[in-house]
Design a protein around this motif. Structure first.
Motif, PDB file in Angstrom:
ATOM      1  N   LEU A  84       0.815  -1.209   0.000  1.00 43.44           N
ATOM      2  CA  LEU A  84       0.000   0.000   0.000  1.00 43.44           C
ATOM      3  C   LEU A  84       0.852   1.264   0.000  1.00 43.44           C
ATOM      4  O   LEU A  84       0.489   2.269  -0.616  1.00 43.44           O
ATOM      5  N   ASP A  85       2.002   1.207   0.651  1.00 41.43           N
ATOM      6  CA  ASP A  85       2.868   2.383   0.761  1.00 41.43           C
ATOM      7  C   ASP A  85       3.326   2.877  -0.606  1.00 41.43           C
ATOM      8  O   ASP A  85       3.541   4.077  -0.791  1.00 41.43           O
ATOM      9  N   ARG A 100     -10.797   2.282   0.208  1.00 36.37           N
ATOM     10  CA  ARG A 100     -10.490   0.948   0.734  1.00 36.37           C
ATOM     11  C   ARG A 100     -10.814  -0.127  -0.291  1.00 36.37           C
ATOM     12  O   ARG A 100      -9.998  -1.012  -0.585  1.00 36.37           O
ATOM     13  N   ASP A 101     -12.029  -0.073  -0.859  1.00 39.61           N
ATOM     14  CA  ASP A 101     -12.448  -1.108  -1.808  1.00 39.61           C
ATOM     15  C   ASP A 101     -11.540  -1.137  -3.030  1.00 39.61           C
ATOM     16  O   ASP A 101     -11.105  -2.211  -3.477  1.00 39.61           O
ATOM     17  N   ASN A 106      -7.174  -3.787  -6.010  1.00 43.36           N
ATOM     18  CA  ASN A 106      -5.871  -3.680  -6.692  1.00 43.36           C
ATOM     19  C   ASN A 106      -4.840  -4.617  -6.063  1.00 43.36           C
ATOM     20  O   ASN A 106      -4.003  -5.200  -6.766  1.00 43.36           O
ATOM     21  N   TYR A 107      -4.898  -4.745  -4.749  1.00 44.23           N
ATOM     22  CA  TYR A 107      -3.976  -5.646  -4.065  1.00 44.23           C
ATOM     23  C   TYR A 107      -4.253  -7.089  -4.457  1.00 44.23           C
ATOM     24  O   TYR A 107      -3.326  -7.879  -4.671  1.00 44.23           O
ATOM     25  N   ALA A 109      -5.418  -8.045  -7.337  1.00 40.01           N
ATOM     26  CA  ALA A 109      -4.848  -8.191  -8.680  1.00 40.01           C
ATOM     27  C   ALA A 109      -3.333  -8.339  -8.618  1.00 40.01           C
ATOM     28  O   ALA A 109      -2.741  -9.139  -9.362  1.00 40.01           O
ATOM     29  N   TYR A 110      -2.695  -7.592  -7.731  1.00 37.79           N
ATOM     30  CA  TYR A 110      -1.242  -7.696  -7.559  1.00 37.79           C
ATOM     31  C   TYR A 110      -0.849  -9.107  -7.108  1.00 37.79           C
ATOM     32  O   TYR A 110       0.091  -9.704  -7.645  1.00 37.79           O
ATOM     33  N   LEU A 111      -1.555  -9.630  -6.128  1.00 32.80           N
ATOM     34  CA  LEU A 111      -1.234 -10.969  -5.623  1.00 32.80           C
ATOM     35  C   LEU A 111      -1.383 -12.024  -6.704  1.00 32.80           C
ATOM     36  O   LEU A 111      -0.598 -12.974  -6.789  1.00 32.80           O
ATOM     37  N   LEU A 112      -2.399 -11.848  -7.564  1.00 35.19           N
ATOM     38  CA  LEU A 112      -2.660 -12.830  -8.617  1.00 35.19           C
ATOM     39  C   LEU A 112      -1.688 -12.723  -9.786  1.00 35.19           C
ATOM     40  O   LEU A 112      -1.163 -13.737 -10.259  1.00 35.19           O
TER      41      LEU A 112
END
Length: 342
Positions: A84-85, A100-101, A106-107, A109-112
């Motif tokens: 997030l930073d 937040r949503d 987006n996080y 999507a990043y993990l995937l």
């Protein structure tokens, strides 16, 4: 850095240091599980105060999550905050619901797509992030979980199970009892080291282990298998001669006479796995949790009612049903049965 009663956790240079009862990612337990060469995730300075508040809340008495789950949630929250930073987000995701949503999606999507995490791992990260977001007061994100193909929990094959049990038989009294509690009792790692001597009730012909505060704060009693009963009796006899035996209520002691830590139990199980020539850890044949899964899988496949399995292992019935799902080996064996024209 780690003791058997409490852990001094720091934010890896990002802020404060505090004494809590839960070892975080920087502690010895998670050091043992982190991939070789990987550094601990640093909490960015902007989030240190809120992260420390979350850690303190998870360490309070009465927290319904067990220590292993709390450690995982804290580790995953650190990773989210580090991402997030540097993320390009609109607004403050820790204050504003719309921000937040978008950030959590987006996080996901990043993990995937960047981190290449498994679907189940992505869902586990989102669950941990939601727990943190509830703590900071913004509430869980509106981010859908990934659809995960159903399969059986990771369990030892029959061959590896036999190797494990034979190696456990060769271990010292404490190691043997630990290994048998994990397999014949199906206890979680945190539940094992939390056992006190008074939680073992043995009569002339039977006995039970009392889990006073399992996952979700649940109490349960687990009947003793004859092999486990014999191993515990052997260990209790030897334990009487250990330092701290009279002063410490813990069933499993460390060499200094205190309660055995999760890390201490992990190391003991790892040594037994090495003797069995089984790779131990996140990427190996065996993990502490796979012993529990092996117990559940064996019970269900031997015809034990799933409701009873759920009661014995401290699961919900829905979770226990997963033990009836096919394993990857089952799927491969089914494919190999197809007719071949040679």
């Amino acid at each position: 850095m780690t003791s058997d009663i409490s852990v001094q956790a720091d934010t890896q240079g990002a802020g404060t240091t505090s004494d809590i009862s839960i070892p975080l990612e920087g502690g010895a337990v998670d050091e043992a599980r982190r991939r070789p060469g990987a550094a601990a995730t640093v909490v960015p300075a902007a989030f240190v105060e809120r992260f420390d508040g979350y850690v303190a809340a998870k360490a309070r008495p009465g927290e319904p999550l067990d220590d292993d789950t709390v450690r995982a949630y804290c580790s995953r929250t650190r990773q989210f905050l580090a991402w997030l930073d540097g993320a390009d987000v609109d607004g403050d995701p820790l204050v504003d619901g719309q921000a937040r949503d978008g950030a959590v999606r987006n996080y996901r999507a990043y993990l995937l797509t960047v981190a290449k995490r498994k679907l189940s791992t992505v869902n586990a990260h989102l669950t941990a992030v939601d727990d943190f977001l509830r703590h900071v007061g913004v509430g869980p994100a509106a981010a859908k979980r990934q659809e995960v193909p159903k399969s059986a929990p990771r369990a030892l094959s029959d061959r590896n199970r036999t190797r494990w049990l034979r190696a456990a038989q060769r271990a010292d009294a404490r190691g043997k009892a630990l290994a048998y509690v994990e397999y014949y009792g199906g206890l979680r790692g945190g539940e094992v080291v939390a056992l006190d001597v008074g939680d073992v009730r043995i009569s002339a012909r039977k006995g039970v282990l009392i889990v006073r505060f399992g996952k979700g704060g649940k109490y349960r009693e687990v009947p003793l298998h004859s092999q486990l009963r014999a191993a515990i009796e052997e260990w209790v006899t030897e334990r009487a001669g250990w330092p701290g035996a009279a002063e410490t209520p813990a069933l499993f002691l460390n060499r200094r006479g205190g309660r055995l830590s999760t890390r201490g139990a992990y190391d003991q199980l790892k040594a037994i796995a090495a003797d069995a020539n089984l790779a131990f850890g996140r990427d190996g044949d065996l993990t502490p949790h796979s012993l529990r899964h092996t117990t559940g899988t064996n019970l269900v496949r031997d015809g034990v009612d799933v409701v009873l399995v759920a009661e014995l292992l401290g699961h919900s019935v829905e979770t226990a049903r997963h033990y009836s799902q096919p394993t990857e080996a089952d799927k491969q064996a089914a494919i190999e049965r197809l007719t071949v024209d040679e």
